[in-house]
Design an enzyme around this catalytic site. Structure first.
Site, PDB file in Angstrom:
ATOM      1  CB  CYS A  15       3.127   3.795   4.549  1.00  0.00           C
ATOM      2  SG  CYS A  15       1.475   3.156   4.698  1.00  0.00           S
ATOM      3  CG  ASP A 135      -0.239   7.148  -3.879  1.00  0.00           C
ATOM      4  OD1 ASP A 135       0.862   7.475  -4.378  1.00  0.00           O
ATOM      5  OD2 ASP A 135      -0.477   6.000  -3.448  1.00  0.00           O
TER       6      ASP A 135
HETATM    7  O1  LIG Z   1       2.547  -0.040  -0.155  1.00  0.00           O
HETATM    8  C1  LIG Z   1       1.731  -0.735  -0.753  1.00  0.00           C
HETATM    9  O2  LIG Z   1       2.030  -1.864  -1.167  1.00  0.00           O
HETATM   10  C2  LIG Z   1       0.351  -0.239  -1.004  1.00  0.00           C
HETATM   11  C3  LIG Z   1      -0.555  -1.088  -1.584  1.00  0.00           C
HETATM   12  C4  LIG Z   1      -1.857  -0.689  -1.791  1.00  0.00           C
HETATM   13  C5  LIG Z   1      -2.266   0.571  -1.416  1.00  0.00           C
HETATM   14  C6  LIG Z   1      -1.368   1.444  -0.839  1.00  0.00           C
HETATM   15  C7  LIG Z   1      -0.055   1.066  -0.629  1.00  0.00           C
HETATM   16  N1  LIG Z   1       0.863   1.936  -0.059  1.00  0.00           N
HETATM   17  C8  LIG Z   1       0.660   3.334   0.022  1.00  0.00           C
HETATM   18  O3  LIG Z   1       1.032   3.931  -1.203  1.00  0.00           O
HETATM   19  C9  LIG Z   1       1.560   5.218  -0.958  1.00  0.00           C
HETATM   20  C10 LIG Z   1       2.728   5.526  -1.849  1.00  0.00           C
HETATM   21  O4  LIG Z   1       3.750   4.599  -1.702  1.00  0.00           O
HETATM   22  P1  LIG Z   1       5.217   4.866  -2.285  1.00  0.00           P
HETATM   23  O5  LIG Z   1       5.922   5.775  -1.325  1.00  0.00           O
HETATM   24  O6  LIG Z   1       5.078   5.453  -3.636  1.00  0.00           O
HETATM   25  O7  LIG Z   1       5.846   3.519  -2.302  1.00  0.00           O
HETATM   26  C11 LIG Z   1       1.919   5.272   0.504  1.00  0.00           C
HETATM   27  O8  LIG Z   1       1.098   6.254   1.046  1.00  0.00           O
HETATM   28  C12 LIG Z   1       1.505   3.957   1.091  1.00  0.00           C
HETATM   29  O9  LIG Z   1       0.662   4.232   2.193  1.00  0.00           O
END
Ligand SMILES: O=C(O)c1ccccc1N[C@@H]1O[C@H](COP(=O)(O)O)[C@@H](O)[C@H]1O
Length: 218
Positions: A15, A135
């Site tokens: 992502c 998450d």
């Molecule tokens: O990545 C971002 O900035 C974000 C912002 C707002 C909502 C979701 C976002 N990302 C998602 O968050 C999860 C976890 O991320 P991480 O691997 O802990 O960095 C991931 O699924 C992104 O899709």
């Protein structure tokens, strides 16, 4: 529905893609799904007009997921109807009422839940989502923090809902991807921070290490 949503094996979704070159490299590496973040306050924000320049050419090559936080319904619908994304990911405060028109019109969507405790996992079926993403709870920033949560809550949720595709997110890295796969058995691991060198720029050494960890673990 795409095999990404099949809960019997663990796929990978990367992502926070902002570069066309990274998107093409994810296809070349055989990654199942990519996410593009359409929340303007994200460190990984990509304006829809820029995403529209390269996502159409990736149709059928990789599952194209758009990440939204409390976006106007029309903005999401137009990206789906114009075939710029395949799936919407609702990562904000979207209610079952907000999600209902997507479910009723056959638009696939993932509802992300910030898991604070076991109470976070009640009434999930009300969203009628194609898949649920679990998450870390991230007040104010919603996601992309690199923080993990108690994976035992995810494991228990999946064992009680074996036919519902569940994605595990929050602080997944090459170091913990094998444990996440073995302990939780999610339909996919989903990550942003653990797959990049700086926000929005992908690091393919990290991504290959995560892929290898998932393959070995399942
Ligand atoms: O990545 C971002 O900035 C974000 C912002 C707002 C909502 C979701 C976002 N990302 C998602 O968050 C999860 C976890 O991320 P991480 O691997 O802990 O960095 C991931 O699924 C992104 O899709």
């Amino acid at each position: 529905m795409h095999h990404f949503f099949h809960p019997s094996t663990t796929s990978l979704k990367v992502c926070g893609v902002t570069l066309e070159s990274d998107a093409h490299q994810l296809v070349a590496e055989g990654i199942t799904a990519l996410g593009v973040n359409f929340w303007p306050k994200s460190k990984r924000y990509l304006p829809p007009v820029d995403a529209a320049k390269f996502l159409p050419a990736l149709k059928e090559k990789i599952l194209r997921v758009g990440v939204f936080v409390n976006a106007p319904t029309q903005e999401v619908l137009s990206l789906l109807k114009e075939d710029i994304i395949d799936v919407a990911q609702f990562h904000g405060d979207e209610t079952p009422e907000y999600c209902a028109p997507f479910a009723e019109n056959g638009h696939p969507f993932i509802r992300a839940i910030g898991v604070k405790n076991a109470d976070s996992l009640t009434n999930i079926h009300d969203y009628q989502a194609s898949a649920i993403l679990l998450d870390a709870h991230a007040p104010g920033v919603y996601g992309g923090t690199g923080d993990t949560f108690d994976w035992n809550l995810a494991r228990t949720f999946i064992s009680k809902n074996p036919t519902l595709p569940v994605l595990l997110a929050g602080g997944i890295t090459a170091e913990n991807a094998a444990e996440a796969t073995t302990l939780v058995h999610p339909a996919a691991l989903d990550l942003a921070s653990g797959s990049e060198s700086t926000p929005g720029i992908k690091d393919f050494d990290k991504i290959r290490a995560i892929q290898a960890a998932i393959s070995t673990a399942q």
